[in-house]
Scaffold this motif. Structure first.
Motif, PDB file in Angstrom:
ATOM      1  N   LYS A 279       0.837  -1.198   0.000  1.00 42.96           N
ATOM      2  CA  LYS A 279       0.000   0.000   0.000  1.00 42.96           C
ATOM      3  C   LYS A 279       0.872   1.248   0.000  1.00 42.96           C
ATOM      4  O   LYS A 279       0.681   2.175  -0.785  1.00 42.96           O
ATOM      5  N   TRP A 281       4.067   1.474  -0.724  1.00 45.33           N
ATOM      6  CA  TRP A 281       5.007   1.493  -1.851  1.00 45.33           C
ATOM      7  C   TRP A 281       4.408   2.216  -3.058  1.00 45.33           C
ATOM      8  O   TRP A 281       5.117   2.928  -3.780  1.00 45.33           O
ATOM      9  N   LYS A 282       3.101   2.059  -3.267  1.00 48.91           N
ATOM     10  CA  LYS A 282       2.470   2.692  -4.431  1.00 48.91           C
ATOM     11  C   LYS A 282       2.714   4.195  -4.433  1.00 48.91           C
ATOM     12  O   LYS A 282       2.908   4.789  -5.490  1.00 48.91           O
ATOM     13  N   ALA A 283       2.695   4.793  -3.272  1.00 54.42           N
ATOM     14  CA  ALA A 283       2.889   6.239  -3.205  1.00 54.42           C
ATOM     15  C   ALA A 283       4.344   6.622  -2.943  1.00 54.42           C
ATOM     16  O   ALA A 283       4.805   7.660  -3.400  1.00 54.42           O
ATOM     17  N   ARG A 285       7.239   4.814  -3.579  1.00 54.69           N
ATOM     18  CA  ARG A 285       8.283   4.021  -4.247  1.00 54.69           C
ATOM     19  C   ARG A 285       9.417   4.881  -4.778  1.00 54.69           C
ATOM     20  O   ARG A 285      10.552   4.407  -4.889  1.00 54.69           O
ATOM     21  N   SER A 286       9.147   6.146  -5.076  1.00 57.97           N
ATOM     22  CA  SER A 286      10.219   6.962  -5.653  1.00 57.97           C
ATOM     23  C   SER A 286      11.346   7.234  -4.650  1.00 57.97           C
ATOM     24  O   SER A 286      12.425   7.650  -5.031  1.00 57.97           O
TER      25      SER A 286
ATOM     26  N   ALA B  59      11.935   9.795  -9.283  1.00 53.18           N
ATOM     27  CA  ALA B  59      13.162   9.003  -9.230  1.00 53.18           C
ATOM     28  C   ALA B  59      13.027   7.883 -10.252  1.00 53.18           C
ATOM     29  O   ALA B  59      12.106   7.079 -10.172  1.00 53.18           O
ATOM     30  N   HIS B  81      -3.352  10.661  -2.165  1.00 53.63           N
ATOM     31  CA  HIS B  81      -2.433   9.646  -1.625  1.00 53.63           C
ATOM     32  C   HIS B  81      -1.101   9.576  -2.348  1.00 53.63           C
ATOM     33  O   HIS B  81      -0.362   8.595  -2.219  1.00 53.63           O
ATOM     34  N   GLU B  82      -0.839  10.624  -3.162  1.00 56.96           N
ATOM     35  CA  GLU B  82       0.500  10.752  -3.759  1.00 56.96           C
ATOM     36  C   GLU B  82       0.823   9.667  -4.779  1.00 56.96           C
ATOM     37  O   GLU B  82       1.995   9.432  -5.074  1.00 56.96           O
ATOM     38  N   PHE B  94       3.548   2.679 -10.600  1.00 55.43           N
ATOM     39  CA  PHE B  94       3.792   1.406  -9.899  1.00 55.43           C
ATOM     40  C   PHE B  94       3.180   0.227 -10.627  1.00 55.43           C
ATOM     41  O   PHE B  94       3.531  -0.925 -10.349  1.00 55.43           O
TER      42      PHE B  94
END
Lengths: 379, 119
Positions: A279, A281-283, A285-286, B59, B81-82, B94
């Motif tokens: 959950k 990671w989706k936001a 991950r960068s 990134a 939620h970005e 993603f």
């Protein structure tokens, strides 16, 4: 002791086994006398191991109430004195392995706090001594025992040297470090250890037990627990932190063939962290752009789990949870012998469907450890 | 299938956006270096007005412990939620199967024209 029939036919003493039926990945052989270990230590520190009571070791203050060994068998001498149930390999073979139909046991030893001992040179010397003593007295004389390369990970360079020293020994099937650690295990100073595991085609075993001792942080994230009861019940937190660290720090991107076994942690908490981790990671991950897949994908691909203590639940709940963590592939039978304070390890897997039990008892271990399980290792 | 003139080119400079209501829905129009893209103003996650989000870079996928920032001005981050989206395709970074609805854009003179509905 409950009388349980062996779950599978023991074939451990046949000359050329091709498939074992019951593999116990967690047998804690114990040190009855440090004077027996000391001769295997590097010369310069041998005298420290040989002292009465053994070498200086930082310990935590937690000890269980009641009998540590539960229903495990134990030797009783002619005078009625009860001995150590895991100190004599021939006795362990006869009274545990043979009676329960265990074909092969992987030795995980007595020392899970080595990685948080303040004196890293002493810790490395103890690791070397225990490894060579294990090979000489347990593994070489018996086909039914395989060893773990115990290393003290607070000094990664010495840990790597030990892995490379013993990595191609057919008696060793994995690298073992205590999950008690100064810092999370994903951090980059530990990557050479993982590189050495991969280089030697060895999975990495993590085992709880030393949390709170020596240089370890408190065993929970909010501080030291008060009792053994609280300490033991809360230990899966440690695995949660290590898993998240290893995934986010890219350990499995750098070492895509590394496999990690989490000993004695249970499984019911895993779906929670996989969901929460994905959950976020989706936001986020960068922040770690090398984490290219959902974290749960790395967890399912790289981590294995053991049955002691497998959570007890209704068959439908248990099978649902096992499906979530791909237990048909990732779950390994572990007896934790002789520490059976939570019950009989065979009873713990009685409720598993027959097909799954077969995989847990042997096939998953065969798939994970490969041919090393079958290689002759006698001199 | 219907075409709609939703804005004039000069209204949306490079790097800019405009949100319009058309055929019962909100659509965000983005100008990335002179090319226009149209996304439905509904996040694929929970329906937030995603086109109000920050237009940023990200990134780039990299080796462990390497950092490479790029695609400045091409990524839309949902204000709720970005989640990151590729403005050009509407796809979440993603998972390309997670998408904001997007519309084909054509330019007729100064008109920005979008097509709604399957051809």
């Amino acid at each position: 002791m409950a009388a349980f029939a062996p779950l599978a036919l023991a074939e451990s003493q046949t000359d050329n086994p091709t498939m074992l039926h019951t593999i116990d990945v967690d047998l804690h052989h114990q040190i009855a006398n440090w004077q027996n270990i000391a001769p295997y230590a590097p010369a310069g520190l041998r005298h420290r191991l040989a002292r009465p009571g053994g070498p200086p070791l930082a310990r935590h203050g937690f000890k269980m109430v009641g009998p540590q060994f539960g229903a495990a068998p134990r030797p009783i001498d002619a005078n009625g004195n009860i001995g150590n149930p895991a100190a004599d390999p021939a006795w362990v073979k006869a009274e545990y392995l043979d009676k329960r139909g265990v074909d092969l046991a992987i030795l995980t030893g007595p020392l899970l706090s080595l990685g948080v001992q303040p004196n890293q040179d002493m810790a490395a010397a103890i690791a070397t001594a225990i490894n060579d003593w294990t090979l000489a007295t347990w593994v070489r004389p018996f086909r039914c025992f395989k060893g773990s390369i115990l290393v003290a990970h607070q000094d990664p360079a010495q840990a790597v040297a030990e892995i490379d020293r013993l990595g191609d020994d057919p008696g060793m099937v994995q690298v073992l470090i205590g999950s008690a650690s100064e810092t999370p295990l994903g951090r980059r100073q530990f990557h050479p250890i993982y590189e050495a595991c991969v280089r030697n085609h060895l999975p990495l075993a993590l085992h709880i037990g030393g949390e709170g001792a020596g240089m370890s942080p408190p065993s929970t994230a909010v501080g030291h627990p008060t009792t053994y009861f609280e300490w033991y019940a809360s230990l899966p937190q440690v695995y949660m932190a290590h898993i998240m660290s290893m995934v986010t720090e890219g350990v499995f991107e750098k070492f895509p063939t590394l496999k990690v076994i989490l000993y004695e942690g249970g499984i019911f908490w895993l779906p929670h962290i996989m969901w929460r981790f994905d959950k976020n990671w989706k936001a986020q991950r960068s922040e770690t752009p090398w984490v290219k897949e959902p974290p749960s994908a790395y967890i399912l691909r790289h981590f294995y789990h053991t049955t002691y203590p497998l959570e007890q639940s209704s068959p439908s709940e248990l099978s649902e949870l096992l499906e979530m963590v791909e237990g048909q592939r990732t779950l390994l039978f572990a007896s934790n012998y002789p520490n059976w304070e939570l019950g009989d390890p065979f009873e713990m897997i009685e409720g598993l469907p027959k097909e799954l039990r077969r995989r847990v008892l042997a096939e998953n271990a065969h798939a994970l450890y490969g041919e090393r399980l079958l290689h002759s290792h006698a001199h | 299938m219907a075409t709609h003139v939703i804005a004039q080119r000069h209204e949306i400079p490079a790097g800019g956006r405009k949100i319009v209501r058309v055929a019962g829905r909100e659509v965000g129009i983005f100008n990335i270096d002179g090319t226009f893209y149209a996304l439905k103003n509904v996040c694929a996650h929970q329906g937030a007005r995603v086109c109000l989000g920050r237009i940023v870079g990200t990134a780039l996928p990299s080796n462990v412990y390497e950092y490479s920032y790029g695609r400045e001005g091409q990524i839309l981050r949902c204000p709720w939620h970005e989640w990151e989206y590729d403005i050009a395709t509407g796809q979440a970074l993603f998972d390309p199967n997670v998408k904001i609805v997007s519309y084909p854009v054509s330019i007729v003179g100064d008109d920005i024209v979008i097509t709604i509905g399957s051809p």
